[in-house]
Design a protein around this motif. Sequence first.
Motif, mmCIF file in Angstrom:
data_model
loop_
_atom_site.group_PDB
_atom_site.id
_atom_site.type_symbol
_atom_site.label_atom_id
_atom_site.label_comp_id
_atom_site.label_asym_id
_atom_site.label_seq_id
_atom_site.Cartn_x
_atom_site.Cartn_y
_atom_site.Cartn_z
ATOM 1 N N ARG A 96 0.945 -1.152 0.343
ATOM 2 C CA ARG A 96 -0.286 -0.168 -0.343
ATOM 3 C C ARG A 96 1.118 1.050 -0.359
ATOM 4 N N GLU A 97 0.954 1.459 -1.211
ATOM 5 C CA GLU A 97 1.813 2.883 -1.603
ATOM 6 C C GLU A 97 1.065 4.544 -1.901
ATOM 7 N N GLY A 98 0.011 3.891 -1.425
ATOM 8 C CA GLY A 98 -0.981 5.357 -1.605
ATOM 9 C C GLY A 98 -2.149 5.303 -2.806
ATOM 10 N N GLY A 99 -2.079 6.065 -3.149
ATOM 11 C CA GLY A 99 -4.021 5.578 -4.275
ATOM 12 C C GLY A 99 -4.696 4.846 -3.698
ATOM 13 N N SER A 100 -5.983 4.128 -4.812
ATOM 14 C CA SER A 100 -6.451 3.927 -3.927
ATOM 15 C C SER A 100 -6.027 1.957 -3.268
ATOM 16 N N ALA A 101 -6.947 0.832 -2.815
ATOM 17 C CA ALA A 101 -6.322 0.175 -2.018
ATOM 18 C C ALA A 101 -6.813 -0.744 -3.571
ATOM 19 N N TYR A 102 -7.558 -1.228 -3.926
ATOM 20 C CA TYR A 102 -7.655 -1.760 -4.836
ATOM 21 C C TYR A 102 -6.335 -1.777 -6.233
ATOM 22 N N THR A 103 -6.182 -1.206 -6.688
ATOM 23 C CA THR A 103 -5.366 -0.393 -7.347
ATOM 24 C C THR A 103 -3.975 -0.901 -7.435
ATOM 25 N N ALA A 104 -3.186 -0.990 -6.363
ATOM 26 C CA ALA A 104 -2.265 -1.158 -5.065
ATOM 27 C C ALA A 104 -2.269 -2.640 -5.352
ATOM 28 N N LEU A 105 -3.137 -2.591 -4.527
ATOM 29 C CA LEU A 105 -3.307 -4.841 -5.088
ATOM 30 C C LEU A 105 -2.953 -5.581 -6.069
ATOM 31 N N ALA A 106 -3.576 -4.833 -7.143
ATOM 32 C CA ALA A 106 -3.343 -5.598 -8.480
ATOM 33 C C ALA A 106 -2.061 -5.185 -8.764
ATOM 34 N N ASP A 107 -1.666 -3.881 -8.787
ATOM 35 C CA ASP A 107 -0.418 -3.890 -9.143
ATOM 36 C C ASP A 107 0.512 -4.728 -8.500
ATOM 37 N N ARG A 108 0.495 -4.376 -7.393
ATOM 38 C CA ARG A 108 1.304 -5.760 -6.224
ATOM 39 C C ARG A 108 1.427 -7.115 -7.617
ATOM 40 N N ILE A 109 0.228 -7.231 -7.089
ATOM 41 C CA ILE A 109 -0.443 -8.874 -7.801
ATOM 42 C C ILE A 109 0.581 -9.433 -9.433
ATOM 43 N N ARG A 110 0.420 -7.866 -9.847
ATOM 44 C CA ARG A 110 0.197 -7.983 -11.316
ATOM 45 C C ARG A 110 2.307 -8.461 -11.535
ATOM 46 N N LEU A 111 2.961 -7.759 -10.646
ATOM 47 C CA LEU A 111 4.480 -7.207 -10.779
ATOM 48 C C LEU A 111 4.877 -8.401 -9.629
ATOM 49 N N LEU A 112 4.067 -9.293 -9.353
ATOM 50 C CA LEU A 112 4.615 -10.734 -8.539
ATOM 51 C C LEU A 112 4.761 -11.506 -9.607
ATOM 52 N N THR A 113 3.441 -11.443 -10.503
ATOM 53 C CA THR A 113 3.284 -12.531 -11.829
ATOM 54 C C THR A 113 4.429 -12.188 -12.656
ATOM 55 N N ILE A 114 4.600 -11.313 -12.889
ATOM 56 C CA ILE A 114 5.408 -10.341 -14.273
ATOM 57 C C ILE A 114 7.025 -11.247 -13.191
ATOM 58 N N ASP A 115 7.369 -10.960 -12.470
ATOM 59 C CA ASP A 115 8.596 -11.284 -11.496
ATOM 60 C C ASP A 115 8.337 -13.180 -11.236
ATOM 61 N N GLY A 116 7.839 -13.420 -11.989
ATOM 62 C CA GLY A 116 7.783 -14.833 -11.454
ATOM 63 C C GLY A 116 7.824 -15.763 -10.328
ATOM 64 N N ARG A 117 7.714 -14.607 -9.091
ATOM 65 C CA ARG A 117 7.383 -14.863 -7.515
ATOM 66 C C ARG A 117 5.830 -15.940 -7.492
#
Length: 480
Positions: A19-40
Motif C-alpha cells: 500500500r503506497e498511496g492511491g486506491s487500495a484495489y489498484t495498489a493490490l492489483a499492481d502488486r499481484i501483477r508485478l509478482l506474476t511478471i517477476d515470476g514470484r
Amino acid sequence: MVDAQLSARTLTALLGEWREGGSAYTALADRIRLLTIDGRIPVDTRLPAERELAEHLGLSRTTVTAAYRQLRELGFLQSVRGSGSVTRLQGTPAMLSVPGDRGYLDLSKAAMPALPWLVEASRRGVEELPRHLGGAGFDPIGTPELRAAIAERYTARGLPTAPEQIMVTIGAQHAIALLSRALIGRGDRALIEQPTYPHAYEALRAAGARLVPVSAIPDSQRADAADSAVETAAFEQAIRQANPAMGYLMPDFHNPTGRSLAPEQRERILAAAARQGTVIVADETTAELDIDRVGSVLPMAAYGDAVLVGSVGKTVWGGLRVGWIRAERPLIRKLVGLRAPGDLGTPILEQLIVTELLPEMPRILELRREQLRAGRDHIEQLLASRFPEWDVPHVHGGLATWINLGSPVSSQLALAARNHGLLIAAGPRFGIDGAFERFLRLPISYSAEETTRAVDALALAWGSLLRHPVPDTGYLADVV
C-alpha cells in the motif's frame, strides 16, 4: 491446467508493503501483477478466494473483488470453472525469455560470452568422439578423462581430490537439484542465504524443504571484522536451532551480493554443521572469477566437510551444459542411483569438449579477469555519473553488483525498463519472501557498448518511474 494454489497467508507475505498511496484495489492489483511478471507467483496458480484474502489483509471484500477484476481486464487473471481465479501472463508461458526479434537487451542473466577459442576446442573434442561410439552413450557418472581432469583442477587449487569423488552433471543447476533430492526428505529444513540464487531455493522447495534463511552481508556493508563475526554467528545459531539436513551456500562472489566468506568464517560454519550433522553444499560456479580479491582462499571443502558444486557455465560458456559434484564416494554412489529417473547421463561430446578446456583454465581465468575488471570499472563509472544517489558496491570478483536504490521500487523499475528495451532482474527475485525491493542486480559481464545502452535505458526508466504509472507490458526472462 492449474498447477498450484496460493494460500491467503502466503500471498500476504509475498505482497509485503504493497500500500503506497492511491486506491487500495489498484495498489493490490499492481502488486499481484508485478509478482506474476517477476515470476514470484507462477502462471497457472490459483489465487485465494476473495473473502479469504480480504480477511487476511484487513480489507473489504469489495476491494479485493475490484483488484481481481482489474487483473482480469489486464489479462493477468482468468476465471476457470471449478478452479477460481488463476494467474496468467500475456502472450507467453511464465519464465520464457523475450524473443530476440523484439529488440530487448537482456541483462537478467549474469553470464559471460563464449570463449573466443571454444570452436577450436570443440573440434578437438569431436576428434576424440570416435573412440566412444562403440558404447551405448549413456554416462551417469562422467567419462574417466573428465573426472580425472576435474579432480586435477581441485588438486591444483589446494584441495587434493580423486576422480572417484567426482560426478559429472548437466550443469550446476542439475547438480543442486540432484543433491536436494539426495539430502532432503519432505519437511526437512534447509539452510540458505538471503538473498540467494533463485533456482537453488526453487530446487530445495521442490525437494520438500522448509527453508531457513540467514542474511548474507555484502562486503560493501561490512565496516570491520565484527560484521563478519555477526554473520557467522547467525549461521551458527541457525544451524544449532533449526538442525537443517542441508545447507546451500555460495562462499565465493555470492550471487547476487558479491560477498565472499573469509577462511575463518568457512571453518566456523563447517564446524557448526559437523556438530549437527548438516551437509553443507557449496556452490562454486563463480569461485574462480577473481578480479582483485585480497588474499588467497581455498575451496570450501579444504576447511571441513562440504560437498562442492561446479560448472563451466560461468567461465567457458552457459551453452556448454556440463557441471559436477565433488563429494565423498558413498554420496557419489547414492547420487548415481538417484539420477536415472530424471536423466540417463551427461552428453559425451560436451564432456569431451570440457576435457579439452580444463587444462587451459589458467588462460581462461586470465581472460575473464580482464573482461570482468573492464566491465566492473565501466559500470561503476556510468552509475556514479547517472545515479549518484544509488549505493553501488565495489565488487572484487563474480559476475554482478548488488545496488541499493535507496527506495523500495526495484520491481517497478524493472517493469519500467522494459518500455526502453531493457530486461533486468529485480531484487525480490533473489529473496524467498518478496524482500529486497530496495535492491537491483546488474551484471558486470557485458560489453561496454551493451552496458552503456543498459544504463541509458535505466536512466530513462528511473526518470519516468515517479512521473507516470507503470504500464502493463512485458515478459520475464529466466534469471541465472
